[in-house]
Design an enzyme around this catalytic site. Structure first.
Site, PDB file in Angstrom:
ATOM      1  N   GLY A   1     134.227  13.506  26.387  1.00 38.72           N
ATOM      2  CA  GLY A   1     135.774  14.144  26.922  1.00 38.72           C
ATOM      3  C   GLY A   1     136.025  15.269  25.306  1.00 38.72           C
TER       4      GLY A   1
ATOM      5  N   GLU B   1     125.217  17.460  20.758  1.00 35.21           N
ATOM      6  CA  GLU B   1     124.880  16.564  19.855  1.00 35.21           C
ATOM      7  C   GLU B   1     123.893  15.145  21.256  1.00 35.21           C
ATOM      8  OE1 GLU B   1     128.451  13.948  19.147  1.00 35.21           O
ATOM      9  OE2 GLU B   1     127.748  13.465  17.152  1.00 35.21           O
TER      10      GLU B   1
ATOM     11  N   HIS C   1     137.284  14.830  12.390  1.00 36.23           N
ATOM     12  CA  HIS C   1     135.797  15.037  12.490  1.00 36.23           C
ATOM     13  C   HIS C   1     135.584  16.112  11.255  1.00 36.23           C
ATOM     14  CE1 HIS C   1     133.758  11.675  14.742  1.00 36.23           C
ATOM     15  NE2 HIS C   1     134.195  12.338  15.608  1.00 36.23           N
TER      16      HIS C   1
ATOM     17  N   HIS D   1     141.239  12.518  17.363  1.00 34.30           N
ATOM     18  CA  HIS D   1     140.246  12.370  16.625  1.00 34.30           C
ATOM     19  C   HIS D   1     139.318  13.403  16.520  1.00 34.30           C
ATOM     20  CE1 HIS D   1     136.597   9.629  18.160  1.00 34.30           C
ATOM     21  NE2 HIS D   1     136.207  10.580  17.497  1.00 34.30           N
ATOM     22  N   GLU D   2     139.123  14.535  17.312  1.00 34.62           N
ATOM     23  CA  GLU D   2     138.683  16.026  17.168  1.00 34.62           C
ATOM     24  C   GLU D   2     138.805  16.335  15.181  1.00 34.62           C
ATOM     25  OE1 GLU D   2     135.910  15.336  18.667  1.00 34.62           O
ATOM     26  OE2 GLU D   2     136.213  14.514  20.611  1.00 34.62           O
TER      27      GLU D   2
ATOM     28  N   GLU E   1     132.214   8.199  13.701  1.00 31.74           N
ATOM     29  CA  GLU E   1     133.001   7.931  15.216  1.00 31.74           C
ATOM     30  C   GLU E   1     133.902   6.764  14.906  1.00 31.74           C
ATOM     31  OE1 GLU E   1     133.479   9.845  17.374  1.00 31.74           O
ATOM     32  OE2 GLU E   1     130.829  11.458  17.255  1.00 31.74           O
TER      33      GLU E   1
ATOM     34  N   MET F   1     134.053  17.706  21.731  1.00 27.68           N
ATOM     35  CA  MET F   1     133.076  17.356  20.946  1.00 27.68           C
ATOM     36  C   MET F   1     133.747  18.306  19.513  1.00 27.68           C
ATOM     37  SD  MET F   1     129.906  16.386  19.905  1.00 27.68           S
ATOM     38  CE  MET F   1     129.515  16.756  18.450  1.00 27.68           C
ATOM     39  N   GLU F   2     133.439  17.477  18.352  1.00 27.53           N
ATOM     40  CA  GLU F   2     133.815  18.342  16.857  1.00 27.53           C
ATOM     41  C   GLU F   2     133.484  19.592  16.848  1.00 27.53           C
ATOM     42  OE1 GLU F   2     131.952  15.466  17.513  1.00 27.53           O
ATOM     43  OE2 GLU F   2     131.366  14.486  15.852  1.00 27.53           O
TER      44      GLU F   2
HETATM   45 ZN    ZN Z   1     134.069  11.590  17.461  1.00 25.51          ZN
END
Ligand code: ZN
Length: 847
Positions: A269, A132, A307, A303-304, A326, A271-272
């Site tokens: 940090g 990404e 996604h 958070h991930e 995001e 990545m999904e």
């Molecule tokens: Zn994210």
């Protein structure tokens, strides 16, 4: 630069090109075969791309950066001119097409593309991908844009001692023996290229299961003890997170497994990648952490996970709608916190940790809308910042309050179902929400998603009483605001709350009287006390005095978070001196019970003292800070999180006449009962010792002995570069541009090189900085250029005026990609903040 010849911006894809391509191409499938046994620098890559074309009249290209050996389009071999170094031109026919591209590509050392890492302890090699926004084509030929989703059959040929992991499971266990093992992974569901992922190396694996979803954790053998120690908590958050999101979205998890790979030198940090989330190794704690670090890690995991629905299952069409990924994932992780983690309500820590960063970004000259027009993939890099993530989450939270949580969730569910496995954009989301809400969504979109900047809300007091006023800022048109106002009166030395009132501020009127609060005028008034509206809160002078004197007597933690944020904004606006802020933290911040809040405030107080303090007298603030932290350490319970937070803060501000303490800590001798000195504290002490002129020659070895390996190596590079001598600075600068250092190592060097308080030493590097940027243009990777431009911008020199002038000349000439120029614009703004804040502190020192 190491990592092959991917020069900055040279292969950007424009939105127009992407739109034109997806108008013609559909039904994409890739067979990708990568040979990772051909040495340390390059790997073999072969792609067969199958796709449908709606016309034969258009020129279509595949993106690829590497060496091409052969191209075959529909059975016909293409000539050498079909490849221009970044694109493979295709003669497509209407209907089904099959293209085969064979060649080789380079490993990267920047974390982007296919990153190659060699463990200095045992020589083992690990590789992982990060594509990404636009790097899949540095590994295999593809249509590298988010709306051309494809199914992928991935085959990896690797060292037989390695383990490989990707979005799907391998079809069968790879045959053992021989010089290489072949891992064939099951076909993926439709994925955008930026989500295709794999990692390989002699990883260790721990497995578990949540209902029917297999879970696994991958890490280097040298982190296996940490992996074992942390696994129960990680698996617990994953299981509870899956339950939470499946219920919230009313939609089962759509991928076959859920793995986490802790990857060395990972650039984000986390990545999904569907089924194969990659995480930075710093989340596999190698030293003691506070509960807040665990909370933040849980927040990253959720958070991930968000996604997997928002981004992976339904994907934005183009990078202008990155907020659909995001902002949602950031917001949902806060919502998930009380359900999926042991850490309870999340919006108060969001107000403390995240909102100040969003407000800062909104006041920079580079501020932009949350949904931001994005001309090409180079510009897309700039979207990954506080505005899309944090302001985006804040305004979505506000939206959910306006339309009602039930309606918001119903809209989200409809959006996910309507666009299952496909792509969508802003209009699609609004259309889904409109089915469940009659709120004025067009106005909300216009004011909050498409309009940049932040409005200030303050309380004005005059003879007519108090009013909430939305500030007339010529750069930001007023918005419709719903604002909760909290008011407090002194009873003795304590601030006692009145009943808060909710007021609307509706343009064109920009103010609202506060008669609803009743009685005489309160001593402290806090507009936006629940932090729901995304505005900047400014305290009137009477309220500010009350806050500085008595903030810790305010019971409501959210209201305190808003006031702490407002005070920090005032330091950066040069309206409150660094020394006053530090005093407030010592008087009231140290009484905050949440250790994450305490850590954040101590960190800001240190930054106020070291960066925003008057250079001539700021050492007084540092001395006061250090003395007070010592006293708190005497009182803190042995082994508590608070003790650790105070110790870390103290070690960062120890004055130069107290090097004995730092030397003890580096050698592992704890001055505080119950606090064991771990690797992290040793390195913090060594850095402070080095930066303040202590003799660290032998101590670097002592710290390295306690922490050999790549972590220790990077910390040692930072400490050595921080030493205040011309020779040390020269050596660090030379190191930066020589040898085979990875980006992570270069970032470590740069973190030491530029330190506040070393202005005389850093002044000669001003010219070097500009020359280096010029000479790196077109040859260095954008990732390095951006890091360099940010980390070494001449903020601490004796020639600030000429730095500002040279910056303007440089920006006018535009010799670098826009994403790098943006970094320089932001650093210029920060230099102005530092100058003004220091002047404010100097003025206060004279009173
Ligand atoms: Zn994210």
């Amino acid at each position: 630069m190491a990592g092959g010849g991917r020069g900055a911006g040279e292969s950007a894809l424009t939105q127009d090109e992407a739109v034109a391509r997806s108008a013609v191409i559909s039904d994409v499938h890739y067979e990708v075969e990568l040979d990772l046994t051909t040495g340390d620098r390059t790997f073999g890559t072969r792609t067969v791309a199958g796709f449908h074309a709606s016309s034969s009249d258009t020129v279509v290209h595949l993106d690829f950066v590497g060496e091409v050996e052969s191209v075959e389009c529909n059975g016909r071999r293409s000539g050498p001119d079909a490849f221009d170094g970044r694109r493979v031109r295709l003669d497509v026919r209407e209907g089904w097409n099959s293209v085969r591209v064979s060649g080789s590509a380079s490993y990267s050392h920047t974390g982007e593309g296919l990153h190659h890492f060699r463990d200095p302890l045992d020589g083992n090699v690990y590789v992982h991908t990060k594509f990404e926004p636009f790097a899949a084509h540095t590994v295999f030929a593809c249509f590298d844009q988010p709306d051309l989703k494809a199914t992928v059959d991935l085959t990896l040929m690797v060292d037989p001692s390695w383990v490989a992991v990707s979005n799907t499971d391998p079809e069968e266990p790879p045959p053992s023996g021989g010089h290489r093992a072949t891992w064939r992974f099951a076909r993926t569901p439709p994925l955008p290229t930026y989500l295709v992922a794999f990692a390989a190396g002699p990883f260790r694996v721990l497995r578990s299961r949540h209902r029917d979803v297999p879970l696994a954790l991958y890490a280097r053998p040298s982190l296996y003890d940490e992996l074992n120690a942390e696994a129960p908590e990680l698996f617990d958050v994953l299981g509870r997170g899956l339950d939470f999101y499946e219920t919230l979205f009313d939609l089962p998890y759509q991928f076959a497994k859920y793995d986490h790979v802790f990857a060395p030198e990972y650039a984000f940090g986390g990545m999904e990648h569907p089924g194969c989330v990659t995480l930075n190794e710093r989340f596999l704690f190698r030293h003691r952490v506070t509960e807040d670090a665990r909370r933040r890690r849980a927040s990253l995991l959720t958070h991930e996970m968000a996604h997997m629905w928002f981004g992976d299952y339904v994907t934005m069409r183009w990078w202008d709608d990155l907020w659909l990924n995001e902002a949602f994932a950031t917001m949902l992780a806060v919502v998930a916190q009380p359900e999926a983690t042991p850490y309870g309500e999340g919006w108060t820590s969001f107000a403390h940790h995240d909102l100040p960063l969003a407000r800062r970004a909104d006041q920079l000259p580079t501020s932009h809308a949350i949904r931001v027009s994005t001309a090409d993939t180079d510009a897309a890099r700039s979207n990954f910042g506080p505005i899309v993530y944090r302001r985006g989450a804040a305004v979505l939270h506000d939206l959910a309050e306006r339309v009602g949580w039930e309606n918001f969730v119903a809209g989200v569910r409809a959006y996910l179902r309507t666009h299952a496995w496909g792509n969508a954009g802003l209009d699609d989301f609004v259309a889904a929400l409109r089915r469940f809400s009659d709120a004025d969504l067009d106005r909300w979109v216009d004011e909050w998603l498409l309009r940049p900047g932040i409005n200030t809300v303050e309380v004005c007091r005059d003879a007519g009483g108090a009013r909430v006023v939305q500030n007339a800022d010529p750069r930001v048109e007023p918005r419709h605001l719903a604002v909760r106002v909290a008011a407090f009166d002194y009873r003795g030395v304590e601030l006692v709350p009145r009943t808060p009132v909710d007021v609307s501020v509706d343009p064109p009127a920009c103010e609202h009287g506060l008669t609803e609060l009743g009685g005489t005028e309160p001593d402290l008034v806090i507009p936006n006390a629940d932090a729901v509206s995304h505005v900047k809160t400014r305290l009137d002078s009477r309220s500010r005095q009350a806050a500085l004197r008595s903030l810790s007597t305010v019971d409501d933690p959210r209201a305190r978070a808003v006031v702490w944020g407002a005070l920090w904004d005032e330091v950066q606006d040069a309206r409150l001196s660094a020394r006053s802020y530090a005093s407030a933290v010592l008087a009231h911040g140290t009484r905050e019970r949440d250790v994450g809040v305490l850590e954040a405030l101590l960190e800001r107080a240190s930054r106020a003292a070291l960066v925003y303090g008057d250079p001539a007298t700021g050492h007084d603030t540092v001395t006061v800070l250090a003395r007070s932290l010592r006293e708190h350490l005497v009182c803190a319970d042995g082994g508590s999180d608070r003790q650790l937070a105070f110790a870390r803060a103290l070690v960062g501000v120890v004055p130069p006449d107290d090097h004995g303490l730092l030397g003890d800590v580096v050698c592992g001798r704890s001055p505080w009962a119950g606090l064991e000195v771990d690797r992290d504290l040793r390195w913090r002490a060594l850095l402070r010792l080095a930066a303040t002129g202590g003799d660290v020659d032998d101590l670097v070895d002592v710290a390295m002995d306690a922490d050999p390996g790549d972590y220790g190596r990077r910390n040692a590079l930072t400490a050595e570069a921080a030493c205040p001598s011309p020779a040390a600075k020269d050596k660090a600068w030379t190191r930066l541009f020589s040898g085979d250092h990875s980006l992570a190592e270069r970032q470590a060097i740069m973190a030491g090189l530029r330190r506040p308080g070393q202005e005389t030493l850093l002044t000669p590097f001003v010219d070097r900085y500009w020359h280096a940027l010029e000479s790196l243009a077109g040859t260095a990777e954008t990732e390095f250029l951006s890091s360099f431009a940010r980390a070494l911008y001449p903020c601490f020199t004796e020639v600030e005026e000429s730095v500002l002038e040279e910056t303007d000349r440089f920006l006018e000439r535009k010799p670098l990609p826009e994403s790098v120029l943006k970094v320089i614009r932001e650093e210029r703004a920060e230099l102005l903040v530092i100058r003004a804040a220091r002047a404010c502190d100097a003025a206060d020192a004279q009173h």
